[in-house]
Enzyme design. Sequence first.
Site: not given
Length: 472
Positions: A80, A155, A179
């Site tokens: 990420k 996210s 997220s």
Amino acid sequence: MTDPTLWTALEMAAALRRKDISARELVTAHLERIDAVNPSVNAVVTLVSERALDEAAAADARLAAGEFVGPLHGLPVAHKDTHQTGGIRTTRGSPVFADDVPAEDELVVARMRAAGAITIGKTNVPEFGAGSHTFNPLFGPTRNPYDLSRSAGGSSGGAAAALATGMHPIADGSDMGGSLRNPASFCNVVGLRPAPGRVPSYPSEAAYSPLTVQGPLARTVGDVALLLSVQAGPDPRSPISIDVPGSVFATPLDGSVAGLRVAWSPDLGGSIPVDAAVTAALEPQVRVFEQLGAQVERADPDLRGADEVFRTLRAWSMAMSLGPVLTRHRDRVKATLAGNIEEGRRLSGSDVARAEILHSALFQRMREFFDRYDLLLLPVSQLPPFPVEMEYPTEIAGVAQSSYIDWMRSAYLISAFGHPAMSVPAGFTPDGLPIGLQMVGAHRGELALLRAGHAFEQATRVGEVRPAILGR
């Protein structure tokens, strides 16, 4: 299935150890998948192909020499883009950090690499990871693999979309208000928000805060457990880390859910609007637990104060971590995020104190709720994946959503009391958009939650439906 990019991570790990496939072959197959699919989906935003191939060759050499290899040996991973990666740029989805190259991996990345994972790149995120729709001014939006006109969530949207399309088998994510769970729901994969401290964070500006956690995503519950076994475990640099080794999650998840007491709360007692398509997809799947022998009843937890707790502590956290960025680069921060930071700056000590009092009372009520129930079921997201051009949904079931986090209440209200929560594939809308079921476990009850999720997954097999973009 002969395509190795769509094997489970457990299958890949076993094949690598048997030397049925080499790490270099596996990494090459995933790089080819990225080359074929990523231009349409935009999930992987930084690629380090040569470095990955070199690491794969070194991994093959270690295995051939009989050296120890970890549980993630040879598995390719794109991390990420909010997680620091040594020698690889970490943009956080912001022009402010467009060229930032950290010197070291942060803890969650370091643990995965120490366990044998091979870094192939970074996955897309919203600006500073804020919001549950993945788009930013550097790389643009990540598109949903099941419908390229729709959002992949966020996210961890890049991570979830990459998983769904076979670009990597496991992924590290983080979750403040959904997220890990929301993109898993939108992309038909599994995402687990662990209990605070289960996966320790370092470095962290708010080392004592329980609001944001890091955790695993994968295509199956078993693969999520595999990754959690590596990510979890105590670390002296995290004051809230749980003193239990991650290896407890490496055990088989087989077992019965017969006799479990399950609460089903489709709209949290009418406190959240839910699109009819979400309810229609989930209602039949909740009955699967009854078919497996669980006792299911409609029951709504008492979440009084949870909204204020989450919003206050989130705003305080935003002001603390991103306030200096706003001061120096106001013209380079999106308006919605700037508004959250300013909201945090306006908080008084009394505001934060009230939130903490409500927080403590909420925890005690949820402790009592889980004395009566083993599992809470509810929607992950209150609506199906929405058009990718939207910044955020402004209406759900006729109810206006006034901010870019309002529509995430089904996820962030759960974050407020800190129990582990997981999104598991549960169904599709009539037009083929994925819907996840949110499963919430008892305090620090990840292992029982994983076992229940595995039983549901094996009974339904919804997660095996891959997107049409893969040509199958």
